[in-house]
Design an enzyme around this catalytic site. Sequence first.
Site, PDB file in Angstrom:
ATOM      1  N   THR A 286      -3.556  -5.493   2.814  1.00 48.68           N
ATOM      2  CA  THR A 286      -4.933  -5.514   1.559  1.00 48.68           C
ATOM      3  C   THR A 286      -4.439  -4.869   0.281  1.00 48.68           C
ATOM      4  O   THR A 286      -4.933  -5.173  -0.813  1.00 48.68           O
ATOM      5  CB  THR A 286      -5.992  -4.537   2.177  1.00 48.68           C
ATOM      6  OG1 THR A 286      -5.392  -3.245   2.396  1.00 48.68           O
ATOM      7  CG2 THR A 286      -6.328  -4.900   3.711  1.00 48.68           C
TER       8      THR A 286
ATOM      9  N   ASP B 263      10.528  -2.134  -4.545  1.00 48.75           N
ATOM     10  CA  ASP B 263       9.750  -0.885  -4.084  1.00 48.75           C
ATOM     11  C   ASP B 263      10.465   0.301  -4.622  1.00 48.75           C
ATOM     12  O   ASP B 263      11.388   0.534  -4.251  1.00 48.75           O
ATOM     13  CB  ASP B 263       9.914  -1.024  -2.636  1.00 48.75           C
ATOM     14  CG  ASP B 263       9.008   0.029  -2.044  1.00 48.75           C
ATOM     15  OD1 ASP B 263       9.044   1.149  -2.419  1.00 48.75           O
ATOM     16  OD2 ASP B 263       8.064  -0.169  -0.989  1.00 48.75           O
TER      17      ASP B 263
ATOM     18  N   ARG C 142       0.166   2.236  -0.140  1.00 50.55           N
ATOM     19  CA  ARG C 142      -0.414   1.054  -0.377  1.00 50.55           C
ATOM     20  C   ARG C 142      -0.356   0.069   0.991  1.00 50.55           C
ATOM     21  O   ARG C 142       0.824   0.176   1.635  1.00 50.55           O
ATOM     22  CB  ARG C 142       0.235   0.120  -1.499  1.00 50.55           C
ATOM     23  CG  ARG C 142      -0.558  -0.322  -2.533  1.00 50.55           C
ATOM     24  CD  ARG C 142       0.237  -0.863  -3.547  1.00 50.55           C
ATOM     25  NE  ARG C 142       1.236  -1.872  -3.246  1.00 50.55           N
ATOM     26  CZ  ARG C 142       1.547  -2.851  -3.975  1.00 50.55           C
ATOM     27  NH1 ARG C 142       0.921  -3.217  -5.078  1.00 50.55           N
ATOM     28  NH2 ARG C 142       2.587  -3.710  -3.505  1.00 50.55           N
TER      29      ARG C 142
ATOM     30  N   ASP D 141      11.433   3.156  -1.913  1.00 49.65           N
ATOM     31  CA  ASP D 141      12.682   2.568  -1.138  1.00 49.65           C
ATOM     32  C   ASP D 141      13.803   2.829  -2.135  1.00 49.65           C
ATOM     33  O   ASP D 141      14.857   3.317  -1.569  1.00 49.65           O
ATOM     34  CB  ASP D 141      12.369   1.147  -0.750  1.00 49.65           C
ATOM     35  CG  ASP D 141      11.521   1.206   0.396  1.00 49.65           C
ATOM     36  OD1 ASP D 141      11.215   2.312   1.168  1.00 49.65           O
ATOM     37  OD2 ASP D 141      11.073   0.054   0.921  1.00 49.65           O
TER      38      ASP D 141
END
Length: 213
Positions: free
Chosen positions: A111, A203, A107, A206
């Site tokens: 944006t 995340d 991603r 991560d």
Amino acid sequence: MENYPKVTVLDHPIIQHKVALLRDKNLPCGSFRQLVHEISMLEGYEALRGLPTELRPVSTPIADTEQPHIVARNICFVPILRAGLGMADGLSSLLPEARFGHIGLYRDEVTHEPHEYYCKLPNNLSELQVYLVDPMLATGGSAIDAVRMLREHGAKKISFLCIIAAPEGVNAFVEKCPDIPLYICALDERLNENAYIVPGLGDAGDRIFGTQK
Ligand code: PRP
Ligand code: URA
């Protein structure tokens, strides 16, 4: 979600409990990965409930019989890299003979649009029941793009399994892919200004791979 017949929010307390543990920002990486593994198995158990079986002969010590078997080579799990990889082993342990495909998407941080960087899928995808997996459904962009890629490679029977979803992502996914069964372990409140799920877990990639600061 009552207006979305293809959306299932798994309300089993064991799943809810494990997802609650997963959210803790102090959970070490190994424990996080282990929980994602366990949740994926439990989610897979529910999502694969409708799989067809065929009768095959079995000889027990007592008698010859015919018993239901799943044709696992007709099943294909497709994790979206990276974070979807965390769900792969749990699903594989349910059906070790199932096939795997891989779709790489990241991603864009600004944006939030998905970008494709990898795609390797079985060449007979049109014959397979495909389970696309990614722990997070945020804006929905990655999942929708992955479904497009699967369809371009011929997939006809697709389901999507995630662990945590935002309402924004569910709405977008259902609008673009209304025919695809969507399984969710926890439906959260919303997205924040960075398109992260609130409360979410941060995340996922991560946290699974220990790459966060
Ligand atoms: C995360 C997650 C999904 C995506 C969800 O991946 O694993 O693929 O974001 O967001 P969306 O619904 O708004 O598209 P990310 O792009 O962070 O890549 P990673 O798995 O490599 O960390
Ligand atoms: N991707 C993640 O890993 N987490 C979010 O909350 C949103 C997108």
